[in-house]
Design an enzyme around this catalytic site. Structure first.
Site, PDB file in Angstrom:
ATOM      1  N   ASP A  13       0.046  -0.641   6.756  1.00 13.41           N
ATOM      2  CA  ASP A  13      -0.897  -1.700   7.150  1.00 13.41           C
ATOM      3  C   ASP A  13      -0.856  -2.008   8.643  1.00 13.41           C
ATOM      4  OD1 ASP A  13      -1.577  -1.921   4.460  1.00 13.41           O
ATOM      5  OD2 ASP A  13      -0.061  -3.452   4.099  1.00 13.41           O
ATOM      6  N   LYS A  16      -4.108   1.523  10.780  1.00  9.14           N
ATOM      7  CA  LYS A  16      -4.408   2.969  10.940  1.00  9.14           C
ATOM      8  C   LYS A  16      -5.894   3.240  10.746  1.00  9.14           C
ATOM      9  CE  LYS A  16      -1.480   3.822   7.610  1.00  9.14           C
ATOM     10  NZ  LYS A  16      -0.870   2.498   7.406  1.00  9.14           N
ATOM     11  N   ALA A  39      -2.778   3.328  -0.755  1.00  6.07           N
ATOM     12  CA  ALA A  39      -3.231   3.004   0.596  1.00  6.07           C
ATOM     13  C   ALA A  39      -4.459   2.109   0.548  1.00  6.07           C
ATOM     14  CB  ALA A  39      -3.577   4.292   1.341  1.00  6.07           C
ATOM     15  N   GLY A  40      -4.584   1.278   1.555  1.00  6.30           N
ATOM     16  CA  GLY A  40      -5.803   0.482   1.733  1.00  6.30           C
ATOM     17  C   GLY A  40      -6.079   0.440   3.218  1.00  6.30           C
ATOM     18  N   HIS A  41      -7.083   1.158   3.647  1.00  8.70           N
ATOM     19  CA  HIS A  41      -7.393   1.256   5.077  1.00  8.70           C
ATOM     20  C   HIS A  41      -8.714   0.554   5.343  1.00  8.70           C
ATOM     21  CE1 HIS A  41      -4.710   5.100   5.475  1.00  8.70           C
ATOM     22  NE2 HIS A  41      -4.071   4.043   5.009  1.00  8.70           N
ATOM     23  N   GLN A 222       0.405   4.784   4.438  1.00  8.81           N
ATOM     24  CA  GLN A 222       1.693   4.073   4.434  1.00  8.81           C
ATOM     25  C   GLN A 222       2.314   4.069   5.854  1.00  8.81           C
ATOM     26  OE1 GLN A 222       1.321   6.498   1.480  1.00  8.81           O
ATOM     27  NE2 GLN A 222       0.224   4.728   0.780  1.00  8.81           N
ATOM     28  N   GLY A 418      -8.710  -6.840  17.886  1.00  9.61           N
ATOM     29  CA  GLY A 418      -9.612  -7.397  16.874  1.00  9.61           C
ATOM     30  C   GLY A 418      -9.929  -6.298  15.877  1.00  9.61           C
TER      31      GLY A 418
HETATM   32  P1  GDP Z   1      -3.942   0.304   7.468  1.00 12.68           P
HETATM   33  O1  GDP Z   1      -3.482   0.380   6.061  1.00 12.68           O
HETATM   34  O2  GDP Z   1      -2.892   0.728   8.442  1.00 12.68           O
HETATM   35  O3  GDP Z   1      -5.251   1.007   7.708  1.00 12.68           O
HETATM   36  O4  GDP Z   1      -4.199  -1.255   7.762  1.00 12.68           O
HETATM   37  P2  GDP Z   1      -4.960  -2.303   6.791  1.00 12.68           P
HETATM   38  O5  GDP Z   1      -6.407  -2.038   6.865  1.00 12.68           O
HETATM   39  O6  GDP Z   1      -4.317  -2.341   5.456  1.00 12.68           O
HETATM   40  O7  GDP Z   1      -4.572  -3.665   7.486  1.00 12.68           O
HETATM   41  C1  GDP Z   1      -4.913  -3.957   8.796  1.00 12.68           C
HETATM   42  C2  GDP Z   1      -5.801  -5.225   8.795  1.00 12.68           C
HETATM   43  O8  GDP Z   1      -5.918  -5.711  10.114  1.00 12.68           O
HETATM   44  C3  GDP Z   1      -7.237  -4.940   8.362  1.00 12.68           C
HETATM   45  O9  GDP Z   1      -7.746  -6.096   7.745  1.00 12.68           O
HETATM   46  C4  GDP Z   1      -7.965  -4.665   9.671  1.00 12.68           C
HETATM   47  O10 GDP Z   1      -9.347  -4.949   9.589  1.00 12.68           O
HETATM   48  C5  GDP Z   1      -7.259  -5.631  10.589  1.00 12.68           C
HETATM   49  N1  GDP Z   1      -7.135  -5.188  11.990  1.00 12.68           N
HETATM   50  C6  GDP Z   1      -6.962  -3.936  12.502  1.00 12.68           C
HETATM   51  N2  GDP Z   1      -6.754  -4.006  13.832  1.00 12.68           N
HETATM   52  C7  GDP Z   1      -6.811  -5.310  14.174  1.00 12.68           C
HETATM   53  C8  GDP Z   1      -6.627  -6.026  15.405  1.00 12.68           C
HETATM   54  O11 GDP Z   1      -6.368  -5.464  16.468  1.00 12.68           O
HETATM   55  N3  GDP Z   1      -6.733  -7.390  15.347  1.00 12.68           N
HETATM   56  C9  GDP Z   1      -6.990  -8.065  14.188  1.00 12.68           C
HETATM   57  N4  GDP Z   1      -7.050  -9.390  14.241  1.00 12.68           N
HETATM   58  N5  GDP Z   1      -7.158  -7.419  13.016  1.00 12.68           N
HETATM   59  C10 GDP Z   1      -7.049  -6.073  13.005  1.00 12.68           C
HETATM   60  P1  IMO Z   2      -1.388   1.759   3.803  1.00 12.38           P
HETATM   61  O1  IMO Z   2      -1.823   3.203   3.863  1.00 12.38           O
HETATM   62  C1  IMO Z   2       1.714  -1.117   2.786  1.00 12.38           C
HETATM   63  C2  IMO Z   2       4.369  -0.110  -0.554  1.00 12.38           C
HETATM   64  C3  IMO Z   2       4.270  -0.964  -1.802  1.00 12.38           C
HETATM   65  C4  IMO Z   2       5.712  -0.917  -2.288  1.00 12.38           C
HETATM   66  C5  IMO Z   2       6.127   0.526  -1.950  1.00 12.38           C
HETATM   67  C6  IMO Z   2       6.000   1.492  -3.119  1.00 12.38           C
HETATM   68  O2  IMO Z   2      -2.469   0.813   3.508  1.00 12.38           O
HETATM   69  O3  IMO Z   2      -0.560   1.419   4.996  1.00 12.38           O
HETATM   70  P2  IMO Z   2       3.912   2.637  -4.307  1.00 12.38           P
HETATM   71  O4  IMO Z   2       2.728   2.039  -4.997  1.00 12.38           O
HETATM   72  O5  IMO Z   2       3.574   3.498  -3.151  1.00 12.38           O
HETATM   73  O6  IMO Z   2       4.858   3.312  -5.254  1.00 12.38           O
HETATM   74  O7  IMO Z   2       4.716   1.362  -3.735  1.00 12.38           O
HETATM   75  O8  IMO Z   2       5.254   0.953  -0.901  1.00 12.38           O
HETATM   76  N1  IMO Z   2       3.098   0.494  -0.104  1.00 12.38           N
HETATM   77  C7  IMO Z   2       2.405   0.079   0.963  1.00 12.38           C
HETATM   78  N2  IMO Z   2       2.616  -0.974   1.791  1.00 12.38           N
HETATM   79  N3  IMO Z   2       0.697  -0.276   3.015  1.00 12.38           N
HETATM   80  C8  IMO Z   2       0.494   0.800   2.225  1.00 12.38           C
HETATM   81  O9  IMO Z   2      -0.433   1.741   2.491  1.00 12.38           O
HETATM   82  C9  IMO Z   2       1.336   0.985   1.112  1.00 12.38           C
HETATM   83  N4  IMO Z   2       1.401   1.910   0.125  1.00 12.38           N
HETATM   84  C10 IMO Z   2       2.492   1.611  -0.595  1.00 12.38           C
HETATM   85  O10 IMO Z   2       3.866  -2.273  -1.507  1.00 12.38           O
HETATM   86  O11 IMO Z   2       6.522  -1.769  -1.520  1.00 12.38           O
HETATM   87 MG    MG Z   3      -3.300  -0.840   4.365  1.00 13.59          MG
END
Ligand code: GDP
Ligand code: IMO
Ligand code: MG
Length: 428
Positions: A13, A16, A39-41, A222, A418
């Site tokens: 998170d 990425k 994953a949640g991107h 991750q 942002g």
């Molecule tokens: P990922 O799993 O690494 O792709 O990250 P996630 O999408 O799970 O979590 C990042 C969160 O931060 C998302 O809600 C993005 O929209 C948000 N985000 C990414 N870059 C920035 C930033 O520079 N500032 C702010 N405020 N939010 C951001």
């Molecule tokens: P992105 O790609 C944050 C964490 C879970 C748990 C551990 C094992 O969005 O960065 P799993 O379901 O993989 O067996 O869970 O890994 N986890 C993540 N934490 N971002 C992720 O992906 C994750 N994918 C798995 O919360 O602690």
């Molecule tokens: Mg994520």
């Protein structure tokens, strides 16, 4: 450079998805190589939010998107994701490696059952069946995408897996299996048919693209500290979210990797259980969590939050060989009077710079903090940054950034302030 790899350097998170979306503009193809729909991107374009779980974030820019053999695929989730994008007017140009493993419905049951059996020692998985699916790959009973598209092959594999898992789920975990073998066959064979024309040898396609000097972007899921070996085991995921995994998750030589970008959130977050030396609690945590909207993209869980941790990032640098860093969410630190970065730990009376290899040692580590004066990055300052770039950054923010660069000996070439594409600074 033709190949660029995006890697999470903390617990996932890091942002990425946003950085992949920015870089996808100038890429020909974006490839996922490990992980699954754990994953949640997130990509945000002019206020519209895209949450991607299996598809590479390059889909938002309608780029050729590939899912390599290292990814476990839940075809139900994939279909939903593709349909959701179609509704938003995005046609997905997807290729799937036939060797990728399928997450079957019993994998979710096992994931949940195992977590419940672990009680207070549970990992806090995303409950998406990812671990059990990778376990099947390692124990060689997994069902591959290629199996879904051949009636006889699928029936044969299904017969073994269904009875094997029905027994485990019902007689060991005490869970009822709600679906019959025939129902699973009908649903998954239909899904196989739907995706059949997307199957492609991703290893061949990627290698040929790179031979032709096309630009390929590899999107890690991750983060490094969740690595199955090097992370805070057992509180980790089941794949290797580090740079080396791109080679085995796609099928290419390590010599192919040129630019390796470590994505670093300006502070640290973690979802799920496990050690977290710089974790904050109560009011301080609430402030960061709310300012950063730190709630999971996949499960909606509140993320644990804390200060930036350099021993952690030194390990990420050692494992991944970052050629540059992308610092995200700098804006979230806006308004905090005194910022902290842990530059080392004290472990049993000794100063340590490196993240220890085991949790029983990490748990004894006390972070040593360096303090920094805060900065403001509100609407006025952000407008200024969009207009004038890196140079317009507040001096205190610059000090925060250059401390990280000096400590890790890697340049920060991208700074995100942002969620939107336009809130991104780059420098050479
Ligand atoms: P990922 O799993 O690494 O792709 O990250 P996630 O999408 O799970 O979590 C990042 C969160 O931060 C998302 O809600 C993005 O929209 C948000 N985000 C990414 N870059 C920035 C930033 O520079 N500032 C702010 N405020 N939010 C951001
Ligand atoms: P992105 O790609 C944050 C964490 C879970 C748990 C551990 C094992 O969005 O960065 P799993 O379901 O993989 O067996 O869970 O890994 N986890 C993540 N934490 N971002 C992720 O992906 C994750 N994918 C798995 O919360 O602690
Ligand atoms: Mg994520």
């Amino acid at each position: 450079m033709n190949s660029t790899l995006i890697i999470g350097s903390q617990f996932g998170d890091e942002g990425k998805g946003k950085i992949v979306d920015c870089l996808a503009e100038k890429s020909d193809c974006v490839v996922r190589f490990q992980g699954a729909n754990n994953a949640g991107h997130t990509v945000v374009v002019d206020g519209e939010k895209f949450k991607l779980h299996l598809l590479p974030s390059g889909v938002v820019r309608k780029k050729r998107s590939l899912i390599g053999t290292g990814v476990c695929i839940d075809p139900r989730v994939l279909k939903k994701e593709i349909d959701g994008l179609k509704e938003k007017g995005i046609e997905v140009n997807l290729g799937i490696d036939p060797r990728s493993q399928i997450i079957m419905p019993w994998h979710n049951v096992i994931d949940v059952g195992k977590e419940e059996a672990l009680k207070e020692k549970n990992i806090g998985t995303t409950r998406r069946g990812v671990g059990p699916c990778y376990a099947d790959r390692a124990s060689r009973i997994g069902i591959r995408f290629d199996d879904l598209v051949d009636e006889n092959r699928f029936k044969e594999k299904l017969a073994f897996n269904y009875s094997y898992y029905k027994n485990i789920c019902e007689n060991i975990l005490g869970k009822t299996i709600e679906f019959t073998e025939e129902e699973v066959f009908q649903e998954y064979f239909a899904l196989g048919k739907e995706f059949k024309n997307m199957l492609t040898d991703v290893s061949i396609e990627v290698n040929q693209l790179l031979d032709k000097k096309k630009k390929v972007l590899f999107e890690g899921a991750q983060g490094t500290l969740l690595d199955n070996d090097f992370g805070t085991y057992p509180f980790v995921t089941s794949s290797h979210p580090i740079s080396g995994a791109a080679t085995v998750g796609v099928g290419m030589s390590p010599k192919r990797l040129e630019r390796i970008i470590g994505i670093v959130k300006a502070y640290t977050t973690r979802v799920g259980s496990g050690p977290f030396p710089t974790e904050l609690h109560e009011k301080e945590a609430d402030f960061l969590r709310n300012a950063g909207n730190e709630f999971g993209t996949t499960t909606g869980r509140a993320r644990r939050v804390g200060w930036l941790d350099l021993p952690m990032l030194r390990m990420a640098q050692r494992l991944n060989g970052f050629t540059e860093l992308g610092l995200t969410k700098l804006d979230v630190l806006s308004g905090i009077k005194e910022l902290k970065i842990a530059d080392s730990y004290t472990l049993e009376g000794k100063k340590v710079l490196e993240f220890p290899y085991a949790n029983h040692l990490v748990q004894k580590c006390k972070p040593n903090y360096k303090e920094f004066d805060g900065f403001t990055l509100e609407d006025k300052e952000r407008d200024e940054l969009r207009k004038n770039g890196f140079g317009a950054l507040d001096e205190n923010a610059k000090k925060y950034i250059s401390f990280i660069e000096k400590q890790l000996k890697v340049p920060i070439k991208t700074v995100s302030f942002g969620a939107e594409r336009k809130d991104t600074l780059t420098r050479d």
